[in-house]
Motif scaffolding. Structure first.
Motif, PDB file in Angstrom:
ATOM      1  N   LEU A   1       0.869  -1.184   0.000  1.00 13.67           N
ATOM      2  CA  LEU A   1       0.000   0.000   0.000  1.00 13.67           C
ATOM      3  C   LEU A   1       0.899   1.226   0.000  1.00 13.67           C
ATOM      4  N   THR A   2       0.769   2.061  -1.019  1.00 17.19           N
ATOM      5  CA  THR A   2       1.653   3.224  -1.101  1.00 17.19           C
ATOM      6  C   THR A   2       1.011   4.499  -0.554  1.00 17.19           C
ATOM      7  N   GLU A   3      -0.265   4.716  -0.847  1.00 13.18           N
ATOM      8  CA  GLU A   3      -0.890   5.955  -0.371  1.00 13.18           C
ATOM      9  C   GLU A   3      -2.367   5.959  -0.728  1.00 13.18           C
ATOM     10  N   ARG A   4      -3.130   6.681   0.070  1.00 12.59           N
ATOM     11  CA  ARG A   4      -4.510   6.968  -0.302  1.00 12.59           C
ATOM     12  C   ARG A   4      -4.455   7.920  -1.485  1.00 12.59           C
ATOM     13  N   ILE A   5      -5.092   7.557  -2.598  1.00 11.24           N
ATOM     14  CA  ILE A   5      -4.963   8.344  -3.824  1.00 11.24           C
ATOM     15  C   ILE A   5      -5.363   9.795  -3.595  1.00 11.24           C
ATOM     16  N   LYS A   6      -6.420  10.006  -2.809  1.00 10.29           N
ATOM     17  CA  LYS A   6      -6.871  11.381  -2.556  1.00 10.29           C
ATOM     18  C   LYS A   6      -5.901  12.143  -1.670  1.00 10.29           C
ATOM     19  N   ASP A   7      -5.034  11.422  -0.960  1.00 11.65           N
ATOM     20  CA  ASP A   7      -4.065  12.090  -0.093  1.00 11.65           C
ATOM     21  C   ASP A   7      -2.813  12.521  -0.848  1.00 11.65           C
TER      22      ASP A   7
ATOM     23  N   VAL B   1       1.146  16.310   7.216  1.00  6.74           N
ATOM     24  CA  VAL B   1       2.063  16.834   6.206  1.00  6.74           C
ATOM     25  C   VAL B   1       1.288  17.710   5.230  1.00  6.74           C
ATOM     26  N   ILE B   2       1.863  18.863   4.893  1.00  8.00           N
ATOM     27  CA  ILE B   2       1.237  19.886   4.050  1.00  8.00           C
ATOM     28  C   ILE B   2       2.126  20.136   2.826  1.00  8.00           C
ATOM     29  N   GLY B   3       1.517  20.589   1.714  1.00  2.51           N
ATOM     30  CA  GLY B   3       2.361  20.943   0.570  1.00  2.51           C
ATOM     31  C   GLY B   3       1.668  21.025  -0.768  1.00  2.51           C
ATOM     32  N   GLU B   4       0.364  20.787  -0.818  1.00  3.90           N
ATOM     33  CA  GLU B   4      -0.354  20.841  -2.093  1.00  3.90           C
ATOM     34  C   GLU B   4      -0.172  22.201  -2.757  1.00  3.90           C
TER      35      GLU B   4
ATOM     36  N   THR C   1       3.499  19.187  -5.410  1.00  8.09           N
ATOM     37  CA  THR C   1       4.045  20.495  -5.039  1.00  8.09           C
ATOM     38  C   THR C   1       4.072  21.409  -6.265  1.00  8.09           C
ATOM     39  N   ALA C   2       4.418  22.673  -6.041  1.00  7.07           N
ATOM     40  CA  ALA C   2       4.496  23.633  -7.143  1.00  7.07           C
ATOM     41  C   ALA C   2       5.571  23.243  -8.146  1.00  7.07           C
ATOM     42  N   ASN C   3       6.497  22.397  -7.726  1.00  9.95           N
ATOM     43  CA  ASN C   3       7.571  21.945  -8.612  1.00  9.95           C
ATOM     44  C   ASN C   3       7.192  20.698  -9.404  1.00  9.95           C
ATOM     45  N   GLY C   4       5.929  20.246  -9.240  1.00  9.28           N
ATOM     46  CA  GLY C   4       5.454  19.106 -10.015  1.00  9.28           C
ATOM     47  C   GLY C   4       5.795  17.754  -9.428  1.00  9.28           C
ATOM     48  N   LYS C   5       6.290  17.720  -8.197  1.00  8.03           N
ATOM     49  CA  LYS C   5       6.673  16.455  -7.562  1.00  8.03           C
ATOM     50  C   LYS C   5       5.509  15.923  -6.718  1.00  8.03           C
ATOM     51  N   TYR C   6       5.215  14.618  -6.864  1.00  5.98           N
ATOM     52  CA  TYR C   6       4.163  14.000  -6.067  1.00  5.98           C
ATOM     53  C   TYR C   6       4.699  13.593  -4.702  1.00  5.98           C
ATOM     54  N   ILE C   7       3.902  13.853  -3.677  1.00  6.32           N
ATOM     55  CA  ILE C   7       4.270  13.541  -2.286  1.00  6.32           C
ATOM     56  C   ILE C   7       3.222  12.594  -1.691  1.00  6.32           C
ATOM     57  N   ALA C   8       3.706  11.537  -1.002  1.00 10.13           N
ATOM     58  CA  ALA C   8       2.830  10.610  -0.284  1.00 10.13           C
ATOM     59  C   ALA C   8       2.923  10.944   1.202  1.00 10.13           C
ATOM     60  N   PRO C   9       1.992  11.730   1.734  1.00 18.59           N
ATOM     61  CA  PRO C   9       2.132  12.238   3.109  1.00 18.59           C
ATOM     62  C   PRO C   9       2.118  11.153   4.178  1.00 18.59           C
ATOM     63  N   GLN C  10       1.328  10.080   3.999  1.00 18.48           N
ATOM     64  CA  GLN C  10       1.241   9.056   5.042  1.00 18.48           C
ATOM     65  C   GLN C  10       2.573   8.371   5.278  1.00 18.48           C
ATOM     66  N   ALA C  11       3.378   8.218   4.234  1.00 18.95           N
ATOM     67  CA  ALA C  11       4.689   7.593   4.400  1.00 18.95           C
ATOM     68  C   ALA C  11       5.568   8.436   5.314  1.00 18.95           C
TER      69      ALA C  11
ATOM     70  N   PHE D   1      14.048   9.713   2.795  1.00 18.15           N
ATOM     71  CA  PHE D   1      13.239  10.292   1.733  1.00 18.15           C
ATOM     72  C   PHE D   1      14.090  11.164   0.812  1.00 18.15           C
ATOM     73  N   ALA D   2      13.624  11.299  -0.429  1.00 19.90           N
ATOM     74  CA  ALA D   2      14.310  12.152  -1.393  1.00 19.90           C
ATOM     75  C   ALA D   2      14.242  13.607  -0.927  1.00 19.90           C
ATOM     76  N   PRO D   3      15.220  14.425  -1.319  1.00 21.75           N
ATOM     77  CA  PRO D   3      15.231  15.823  -0.868  1.00 21.75           C
ATOM     78  C   PRO D   3      13.915  16.565  -1.117  1.00 21.75           C
ATOM     79  N   TYR D   4      13.283  16.321  -2.271  1.00 24.56           N
ATOM     80  CA  TYR D   4      12.054  17.050  -2.570  1.00 24.56           C
ATOM     81  C   TYR D   4      10.877  16.587  -1.703  1.00 24.56           C
ATOM     82  N   GLU D   5      10.992  15.387  -1.106  1.00 27.76           N
ATOM     83  CA  GLU D   5       9.926  14.875  -0.242  1.00 27.76           C
ATOM     84  C   GLU D   5      10.039  15.371   1.197  1.00 27.76           C
ATOM     85  N   ARG D   6      11.207  15.858   1.570  1.00 21.17           N
ATOM     86  CA  ARG D   6      11.462  16.171   2.976  1.00 21.17           C
ATOM     87  C   ARG D   6      10.783  17.456   3.429  1.00 21.17           C
TER      88      ARG D   6
END
Length: 606
Positions: A464-470, A500-503, A474-484, A557-562
């Motif tokens: 299980l990677t993430e709730r799709i709606k979650d 976790v915030i960042g949309e 980010t503004a840089n086009g990177k997808y973030i999985a907050p639950q992880a 985590f990758a730098p853009y995820e942190r």
């Protein structure tokens, strides 16, 4: 014909007779009183007759809004004898939530636990007087009915109604019980949902039958000598389905009334089975690690060595069904007697069997810790719409980082978009009176869309990677999985809750609720003065320290995820305010709206 759930308690009463079926205690210092299978059968028969005498008809529904009590089970099984269904309502629901569920589900009789839920039912009756036949209150202590309330009765009065029911009522209930069909509705359970309005999930008797049968096939270590603690709300599908499974196996159930005193309750009861959400293990892990961190250097070295022994024995050998080398087994038993057994006793589970855990991600680190010391956390995944379990750890061959393998009889596949799809006999037939939601929930070939992203490993385990709606971008086009991120931060003893915030933002941030006892101890040891919680959290040193805790747990985590910035909150997220669900999953739209000012403060340049 009759349904299996209807016949189950009667069958178990014939088999076990005066043996204990469940135990219960109203008060923290009270006595735990057992009830036998035969007494349980009689209680259900009386409840069934009382419901019929009050005018409940086949196909109608009762609603139950209460903390965990045996009466929840008694009234549910009483409803089943009438071919009626039960609507479980979370005891901490707001008036708005309660009104929607009771009205949408057309509840004819409402059962409430105590003075905490009575106002909900009373207010609903005032606005829906023609809908209700009765309100029944389980516990009347310190309860005063409203002066104009002529519809509410006590549990004792309800029982007397069943005891004194006419022969015609008794005959009618028996006829209803014998005429039940597998597609009869058993439970109408409303999804708490992290977004949107609740939807009524229809769970039939056939769904429960299939779920019980599937668990028979995979849970080989449980027996009728086990004792299960009912800790999660019985309004939650995981606890409800688990209770039905336990009853079907003759497993005794200890019903925990107040979840706030679960640590005291566990030490009184010593269950060896208990359904949990990850938050329970996260808190226990932080407490245990905090205590271990207070040891001297030599003790820390010994503990680390013991954990390595436990990890090797339980995860390298037992997990794979391999014979443990004799020397390793001897070493493990040595440390089990001197350390692991002490930890288990301190938790309150000196003889653990297994502990089904689902509802949110649990970090691999925490899972491996408990597995290493001999606590079998059986991680799983499921939804209300699948009668709880979709997958869970098998006894042998489970893979850390997964949520186990699909139950026998379920067909699980991944869509081209990465969504987990499920088909099988435990899957709901649909949402109650909601054609639009049903059209969206199922694929043209009949698979249920879970709304969760994931994948299957080569061995068939589900990740299980993430709730799709979650998922957010980010503004840089990177997808973030907050639950992880959130599950890994939970490993830190200074962090209690995270959102976790960042949309649409330039970087990721987080709202953090500290573990206040641990944080205050740290502040005192560093001579930081503060008058109250607000002043403590405003301290630059405290803020820097909490950021360092975040950094410590997000290195993988990758730098853009942190997380780049944080805001510290002085109180926990609230179920009552709708900030989290009753299984403590973050409702992100609500949190984003309620803490808009705190969030904006983390993005000063935008």
């Amino acid at each position: 014909m009759g349904n299996k759930l209807v016949k189950m308690i009667e069958r178990q009463a014939l088999r076990y007779g005066d043996r204990e079926a469940y135990r219960f205690c109203w008060r923290k210092e009270g006595e735990w009183l057992p009830t036998s299978w035969e007494e349980f059968r009689v209680q259900i028969d009386v409840a069934g007759r009382a419901l019929c005498a009050m005018g409940l008809k086949p196909g109608e529904r009762i609603a139950i809004c209460s903390p965990n009590t045996p009466q929840v089970l008694i009234t549910e099984f009483g409803a089943f004898r009438n071919r009626a269904a039960a609507i479980p309502v979370y005891s901490g629901s707001s008036q708005e939530q309660f009104d929607f569920i009771a009205a949408n589900g057309n509840a004819r009789i409402i059962f409430v636990g105590d003075k905490g839920q009575y106002p909900l039912a009373y207010s609903f009756w005032k606005t829906h007087p023609a809908q209700l036949l009765r309100i029944v209150v389980f516990k009347n202590v310190d309860l005063e009915l409203q002066p104009d309330d002529d519809i509410s009765i006590s549990w004792d009065d309800f029982v007397r109604t069943g005891i004194h029911a006419s022969e015609q009522v008794r005959y009618e209930v028996e006829q209803r019980a014998m005429s039940g069909q597998p597609d009869d509705l058993a439970t109408l359970i409303y999804t708490s949902g992290t977004t949107g309005e609740p939807k009524g999930v229809e769970i039939t008797h056939a769904n429960y039958d299939a779920a019980v049968e599937a668990h028979f096939k995979i849970l080989h270590t449980v027996t009728d000598s086990d004792l299960s603690m009912s800790f999660l709300p019985m309004s939650h599908i995981l606890e409800k389905a688990w209770c039905y499974f336990c009853l079907s196996r003759g497993i005794r159930i200890a019903v925990n009334y107040d979840p706030r005193i679960i640590q005291d309750t566990i030490h009184h009861v010593h269950p060896n089975l208990m359904c949990c959400v990850p938050r329970f293990w996260e808190k226990v892990y932080v407490a245990v690690r905090s205590k271990l961190s207070g040891m001297n250097r030599l003790q820390c070295v010994m503990v680390s060595h013991a954990l390595r022994i436990g990890h090797r024995r339980n995860l390298h050998y037992r997990r794979l069904g391999l014979k443990v080398p004799r020397l390793l087994e001897m070493r493990y038993r040595f440390w089990d007697r001197r350390l692991f057994a002490v930890v288990k006793r301190n938790i309150g589970i000196p003889n653990p069997n297994m502990f089904p855990t689902a509802g949110a991600p649990l970090s691999d680190c925490i899972a491996e810790f408990f597995l290493s010391i001999g606590i079998d956390i059986k991680i799983g995944y499921g939804l209300s719409e699948t009668t709880a379990t979709v997958s869970c750890f098998p006894d042998v061959g489970y893979e850390i980082g997964t949520v186990g393998v699909p139950l026998p009889g379920l067909d699980v596949k991944i869509s081209d978009e990465g969504e987990i799809l499920v088909k099988g006999p435990t899957v709901t037939r649909g949402y109650y009176k909601n054609a639009e939601a049903n059209a969206q929930a199922f694929t043209p070939d009949g698979y249920f869309r879970t709304g969760d992203a994931g994948y299957l490993t080569p061995s068939g385990a589900l990740v299980l990677t993430e709730r799709i709606k979650d998922l957010f971008k980010t503004a840089n086009g990177k997808y973030i999985a907050p639950q992880a991120l959130e599950s890994h931060l939970a490993e830190n003893k200074y962090i209690d809750e995270v959102a976790v915030i960042g949309e649409g933002r330039k970087y990721v941030s987080a709202l953090i609720v500290p573990n206040f006892p641990n944080l205050r101890r740290w502040a005192d040891s560093h001579h930081i003065s503060y008058a109250d919680t607000a002043e403590l959290l405003a301290s630059p040193k405290v803020q820097d320290f909490m950021m360092s805790c975040v950094e410590e747990n997000q290195q993988r985590f990758a730098p853009y995820e942190r997380i780049k910035r944080i805001a510290l909150l002085p109180h926990h997220f609230s179920v009552m305010n709708g900030e989290v669900t009753n299984t403590l999953k973050v409702r992100r739209p609500v949190v984003a709206k309620r803490y808009a000012a705190e969030i904006e403060s983390m993005y000063p340049q935008e």
